[in-house]
Design a protein around this motif. Sequence first.
Motif, PDB file in Angstrom:
ATOM      1  N   GLY A   1      35.248  33.775  44.873  1.00  0.00           N
ATOM      2  CA  GLY A   1      34.965  33.406  43.541  1.00  0.00           C
ATOM      3  C   GLY A   1      34.866  31.793  43.874  1.00  0.00           C
ATOM      4  N   GLU A   2      34.238  31.298  41.986  1.00  0.00           N
ATOM      5  CA  GLU A   2      33.988  30.229  42.114  1.00  0.00           C
ATOM      6  C   GLU A   2      35.879  29.314  41.376  1.00  0.00           C
ATOM      7  OE1 GLU A   2      33.265  28.470  38.049  1.00  0.00           O
ATOM      8  OE2 GLU A   2      32.725  30.404  38.094  1.00  0.00           O
ATOM      9  N   ALA A   3      36.294  28.370  42.659  1.00  0.00           N
ATOM     10  CA  ALA A   3      37.203  27.552  42.174  1.00  0.00           C
ATOM     11  C   ALA A   3      38.629  28.519  42.515  1.00  0.00           C
ATOM     12  CB  ALA A   3      37.137  27.098  40.689  1.00  0.00           C
ATOM     13  N   ALA A   4      38.158  28.565  43.556  1.00  0.00           N
ATOM     14  CA  ALA A   4      39.701  29.396  44.107  1.00  0.00           C
ATOM     15  C   ALA A   4      40.329  30.377  43.176  1.00  0.00           C
ATOM     16  CB  ALA A   4      39.961  28.524  44.769  1.00  0.00           C
ATOM     17  N   LEU A   5      39.235  30.292  41.849  1.00  0.00           N
ATOM     18  CA  LEU A   5      40.227  31.953  40.994  1.00  0.00           C
ATOM     19  C   LEU A   5      40.301  33.186  42.261  1.00  0.00           C
ATOM     20  CD1 LEU A   5      37.992  30.942  38.173  1.00  0.00           C
ATOM     21  CD2 LEU A   5      40.267  30.415  38.606  1.00  0.00           C
ATOM     22  N   LYS A   6      41.081  33.606  41.297  1.00  0.00           N
ATOM     23  CA  LYS A   6      41.821  35.260  42.133  1.00  0.00           C
ATOM     24  C   LYS A   6      40.971  36.448  41.423  1.00  0.00           C
ATOM     25  CE  LYS A   6      47.119  34.413  42.246  1.00  0.00           C
ATOM     26  NZ  LYS A   6      47.985  35.481  41.564  1.00  0.00           N
ATOM     27  N   GLN A   7      40.619  35.749  40.016  1.00  0.00           N
ATOM     28  CA  GLN A   7      39.211  36.442  40.716  1.00  0.00           C
ATOM     29  C   GLN A   7      37.921  36.380  40.269  1.00  0.00           C
ATOM     30  OE1 GLN A   7      40.346  39.733  39.206  1.00  0.00           O
ATOM     31  NE2 GLN A   7      42.407  39.475  39.476  1.00  0.00           N
ATOM     32  N   PHE A   8      37.304  37.300  40.284  1.00  0.00           N
ATOM     33  CA  PHE A   8      36.073  36.745  40.569  1.00  0.00           C
ATOM     34  C   PHE A   8      34.976  35.570  40.148  1.00  0.00           C
ATOM     35  CE2 PHE A   8      31.512  36.339  41.494  1.00  0.00           C
ATOM     36  CZ  PHE A   8      31.812  36.473  43.615  1.00  0.00           C
ATOM     37  N   SER A   9      35.182  35.269  38.612  1.00  0.00           N
ATOM     38  CA  SER A   9      34.456  34.786  37.657  1.00  0.00           C
ATOM     39  C   SER A   9      35.855  33.872  36.201  1.00  0.00           C
ATOM     40  CB  SER A   9      33.528  35.290  37.204  1.00  0.00           C
ATOM     41  OG  SER A   9      34.377  36.213  35.940  1.00  0.00           O
ATOM     42  N   VAL A  10      35.326  33.034  36.273  1.00  0.00           N
ATOM     43  CA  VAL A  10      36.795  32.746  35.526  1.00  0.00           C
ATOM     44  C   VAL A  10      36.608  33.884  33.948  1.00  0.00           C
ATOM     45  CG1 VAL A  10      36.357  30.856  33.780  1.00  0.00           C
ATOM     46  CG2 VAL A  10      35.296  30.479  34.725  1.00  0.00           C
ATOM     47  N   ASN A  11      35.539  34.682  33.418  1.00  0.00           N
ATOM     48  CA  ASN A  11      35.786  35.516  32.721  1.00  0.00           C
ATOM     49  C   ASN A  11      36.884  36.403  32.864  1.00  0.00           C
ATOM     50  OD1 ASN A  11      34.323  34.126  30.729  1.00  0.00           O
ATOM     51  ND2 ASN A  11      33.176  35.465  30.418  1.00  0.00           N
TER      52      ASN A  11
END
Length: 312
Positions: free
Chosen positions: A208-218
């Motif tokens: 996902g974006e910004a190497a976040l562990k969850q796929f999206s920010v939300n």
Amino acid sequence: MIKNALFFLLLGVGVFFSSISQADPWKEMPSEQLEKTLSDKFHGGEYSSKGADSCLACHKKSDAVMALFDGVHGDMNNPQSPMAGLQCEACHGPMGKHNRGGKEPMISFGADSSLDAASQNSVCLGCHQSTELMSWHGSAHNLDEVACASCHKVHAAKDPAFDKLAINASCTACHTKEGADLHKRSSHPFKWDQMTCIDCHNPHGAPGEAALKQFSVNDTCFECHSEKRGPFLWEHAPVTENCANCHNPHGGVNESLTKARVPQLCQQCHADDGHGSRVDAGQSAFNAGKSCLNCHSQVHGSNHPAGKMLAR
Ligand code: HEC
Ligand code: HEC
Ligand code: HEC
Ligand code: HEC
Ligand code: HEC
Ligand code: HEC
Ligand code: HEC
Ligand code: HEC
Ligand code: HEC
Ligand code: HEC
């Protein structure tokens, strides 16, 4: 171990020395010659016959070197460990003539290394291909030449990457903007390391974006703020879209990590909507207390039948 020997033969072809550190005794060697030396050395595959013992004949005086044996990579009993195979040379490459008057360099790691990050990392990736590293190849860290050894230390009883109290400091050493944000007035509980960067980010990258562990920010935010997930009868479009429309997750000068203060926060989008643009001079519900939130208190969404205006 055959796999490893082969690996170094392959590495030898691609080995490339971009610069030579001041600390290197072979710094006088012209870079072309150095490159050729390494290349020949890897093709030669001249591993020492006595493994670590040959290295320790000269290097055992160094506490930094000996600390390897306190960590997992120095574990003699693990059949996967470097110690069960080529030992020191599993990481530092074949000794060749390194022991003869310091004429030949070894692979070195970390910030002072003369070897580029990709080549250093290929050594580690030779053994580490786990699911945790699945996204490494496409990660910003890989593409921007961050070395595994920038975060990990193998000559140590405990790798600092696994020390919760050391992670924020190690990340913000490079990420100075986020480092500054988390000390601002409003922030997640970073200050005493209750929360760390890796609660939200995967240091090895993520799909996902910004190497976040969850796929999206939300989805990242809902991990801990599940009450904001909804579904709501009356949704507020920017909330459903992206929490970062209004919040800076790393911290900021405004209450509740908001990117601007209310009413300005709201007026970034509602400037032309009727009273949304209203700016009052005296005391009124529009500028006192929580401003727009005095009436529109359910800014994240409402389940009240009459909550269309996010007011209840
Ligand atoms: C005859 C002594 C001798 C032996 C044997 C020896 N080294 Fe070295 N090594 C040196 C010297 C001298 C240096 C340069 C000074 C220093 O960094 O300590 C050095 C430097 C290094 C460095 C640092 C390179 C850098 O660029 O900073 C590494 C890594 C290294 N050796 C690994 C090994 C390994 C692995 C072995 C065994 C396969 C080994 N050495 C065997 C003498 C030796
Ligand atoms: C010859 C194989 C080999 C090489 C090369 C190797 N490792 Fe490992 N590494 C291991 C083994 C085996 C373990 C222990 C894994 C386990 O017990 O599950 C390990 C564990 C780790 C861990 C987890 C540490 C912990 O405390 O649990 C990290 C981080 C790591 N290695 C980083 C690196 C880095 C960085 C490099 C390159 C400088 C590297 N490794 C090179 C075999 C290797
Ligand atoms: C930006 C810093 C950073 C970089 C660069 C990095 N790591 Fe890590 N690594 C970490 C952190 C932090 C952890 C601990 C994760 C955790 O506790 O969930 C970790 C965990 C690991 C583990 C243990 C995985 C597990 O959960 O068992 C291995 C193995 C590992 N890293 C290998 C590597 C290798 C190989 C590279 C280079 C290709 C690398 N790392 C690059 C920060 C980094
Ligand atoms: C798993 C890979 C690995 C193995 C095995 C390994 N090293 Fe290292 N070595 C590293 C890394 C990575 C560094 C950079 C510092 C760190 O991560 O602790 C390093 C640093 C060094 C240095 C430079 C230390 C300094 O003064 O800054 C020397 C010398 C060295 N290693 C020698 C050895 C010797 C001798 C052995 C065997 C007993 C050995 N290494 C085994 C990966 C390895
Ligand atoms: C050696 C320096 C260095 C260290 C240490 C470091 N980073 Fe990075 N990081 C970078 C560089 C370079 C980039 C790419 C350019 C940028 O976005 O600043 C980057 C990018 C990122 C990104 C953006 C990813 C993307 O896909 O856009 C995140 C998130 C991140 N790092 C998190 C971390 C975390 C978490 C840690 C600590 C575990 C850490 N970094 C440690 C250098 C570093
Ligand atoms: C609460 C979750 C959370 C924590 C904890 C967190 N981040 Fe982030 N980070 C995010 C989100 C969400 C984004 C994407 C932000 C956006 O879209 O504006 C992000 C983006 C980034 C980026 C990319 C910025 C850019 O401009 O592309 C970097 C670098 C970064 N974070 C580093 C860090 C570091 C370093 C830490 C630890 C001090 C950290 N983060 C802690 C959620 C978090
Ligand atoms: C790992 C858990 C975790 C994640 C993930 C997380 N938070 Fe938080 N958040 C917290 C904790 C803990 C607090 C502090 C709660 C308290 O003080 O009562 C907090 C507080 C907040 C606050 C209030 C801050 C204040 O000053 O009152 C906001 C706003 C917030 N988080 C937004 C976000 C957003 C946006 C995301 C996604 C980018 C996110 N959080 C992801 C744990 C998390
Ligand atoms: C339209 C702007 C906006 C968006 C988008 C937004 N928030 Fe907020 N958020 C606010 C405002 C304003 C406050 C302060 C509310 C107050 O003081 O009553 C706040 C407060 C918070 C708080 C702390 C107080 C509380 O209600 O618990 C958390 C946690 C929070 N937001 C999480 C989130 C999450 C998670 C998302 C994404 C699903 C999100 N926010 C999206 C504007 C927004
Ligand atoms: C990033 C842009 C953005 C921000 C910031 C924002 N909003 Fe909104 N808001 C919207 C959008 C888009 C809608 C949906 C408009 C529509 O359906 O016509 C909306 C709808 C609303 C509605 C319901 C209006 C209706 O007609 O259904 C209210 C009330 C509202 N916002 C109040 C606020 C308040 C109060 C703030 C500040 C805390 C705020 N908004 C911040 C974009 C934003
Ligand atoms: C005194 C209470 C109150 C305050 C303060 C207030 N609103 Fe409203 N707002 C309302 C009511 C009531 C409605 C419904 C009006 C209608 O149905 O005609 C509304 C409607 C809206 C709408 C829907 C479009 C419209 O104008 O009908 C938006 C957008 C909005 N408000 C944004 C804001 C913003 C931004 C602020 C802060 C600058 C704010 N409001 C402050 C009570 C308030």
